[in-house]
Design an enzyme around this catalytic site. Sequence first.
Site, PDB file in Angstrom:
ATOM      1  N   VAL A  56     105.060 -22.949  -5.713  1.00  0.00           N
ATOM      2  CA  VAL A  56     105.883 -23.542  -4.794  1.00  0.00           C
ATOM      3  C   VAL A  56     105.335 -24.984  -4.395  1.00  0.00           C
ATOM      4  O   VAL A  56     104.381 -25.279  -4.414  1.00  0.00           O
ATOM      5  CB  VAL A  56     105.629 -22.562  -3.326  1.00  0.00           C
ATOM      6  CG1 VAL A  56     106.401 -23.355  -2.281  1.00  0.00           C
ATOM      7  CG2 VAL A  56     106.009 -21.293  -3.629  1.00  0.00           C
ATOM      8  N   CYS A  57     106.433 -26.074  -3.996  1.00  0.00           N
ATOM      9  CA  CYS A  57     105.978 -27.149  -3.879  1.00  0.00           C
ATOM     10  C   CYS A  57     105.081 -27.988  -4.707  1.00  0.00           C
ATOM     11  O   CYS A  57     105.183 -27.907  -6.091  1.00  0.00           O
ATOM     12  CB  CYS A  57     105.479 -27.081  -2.178  1.00  0.00           C
ATOM     13  SG  CYS A  57     105.521 -28.654  -1.580  1.00  0.00           S
ATOM     14  N   THR A  58     104.304 -28.618  -4.214  1.00  0.00           N
ATOM     15  CA  THR A  58     103.147 -29.341  -5.183  1.00  0.00           C
ATOM     16  C   THR A  58     102.307 -28.245  -5.941  1.00  0.00           C
ATOM     17  O   THR A  58     101.533 -28.738  -6.825  1.00  0.00           O
ATOM     18  CB  THR A  58     102.264 -30.251  -4.446  1.00  0.00           C
ATOM     19  OG1 THR A  58     101.914 -29.708  -3.501  1.00  0.00           O
ATOM     20  CG2 THR A  58     102.849 -31.491  -3.816  1.00  0.00           C
ATOM     21  N   GLY A  59     102.405 -27.011  -5.793  1.00  0.00           N
ATOM     22  CA  GLY A  59     101.845 -26.096  -6.592  1.00  0.00           C
ATOM     23  C   GLY A  59     102.352 -25.993  -8.193  1.00  0.00           C
ATOM     24  O   GLY A  59     101.577 -25.703  -8.991  1.00  0.00           O
TER      25      GLY A  59
ATOM     26  N   THR B 153     109.737 -29.364  -7.889  1.00  0.00           N
ATOM     27  CA  THR B 153     108.848 -29.521  -6.889  1.00  0.00           C
ATOM     28  C   THR B 153     109.269 -30.130  -5.674  1.00  0.00           C
ATOM     29  O   THR B 153     110.361 -30.641  -5.588  1.00  0.00           O
ATOM     30  CB  THR B 153     107.410 -30.221  -7.483  1.00  0.00           C
ATOM     31  OG1 THR B 153     106.413 -30.226  -6.367  1.00  0.00           O
ATOM     32  CG2 THR B 153     107.980 -31.941  -7.781  1.00  0.00           C
TER      33      THR B 153
END
Length: 212
Positions: free
Chosen positions: A116-119, A136
């Site tokens: 998720v996101c910057t994961g 992202t």
Amino acid sequence: MEALMERKRVGIVIYEEVEVLDFCGPFEVFSVTRMSEERRRDEPSPFLPLLIAERSNPVNATGGMQVLPHHSMSDCPPLDILVVPGGWGYRHHMKNVALHQWLRSRAAQAETVTAVCTGSLLLSSAGLLDGLRATTHWRFLDTMRDSFPEISVQYDKHFVRDGRVFTSAGISAGIDMSLKVVEQYFGEAIARATARHMEYPYPDTDSRRIQL
């Protein structure tokens, strides 16, 4: 007991300054999924979400929320699904060799790998998105493109599935992505019922929801 043994273990990685909704959104989706709405109060979710941190100490998420992980990385049980959320703290782990090795090891054993996101940047730094399509948070699309040229960065997607790997745009997009993981495992009807229980709109399209 037999039903519990069959539940899919979902390992959600948390770390200092992890974004709250990045991990709480997927946790909510996987914890409230039910195979039968009529037996919602009597039967558990077919997923078992677990919070995993490098150590067993409480983790300080964004905004000051303190979270106690279920397991440390050293005592984490086998996982069926790996979830790597984002958050400002991701910066401290881009060169975290121990974390990267753990992610690679768990990704090799898991059925499904998600971010998720910057994961997505953490998965990228571990080499787990090479050769794949991924996305992202909109603020980091160029960073992902420039730092990891082996990845086909999708600017126009809210979430992306490439084989067994799912990635999503920022923060709330992890909910949409997780609903799609539910759909992959148990079908659209169960996924839609999960979204309805959450009073959340089901993601009928994978198009990014904001204008870049």
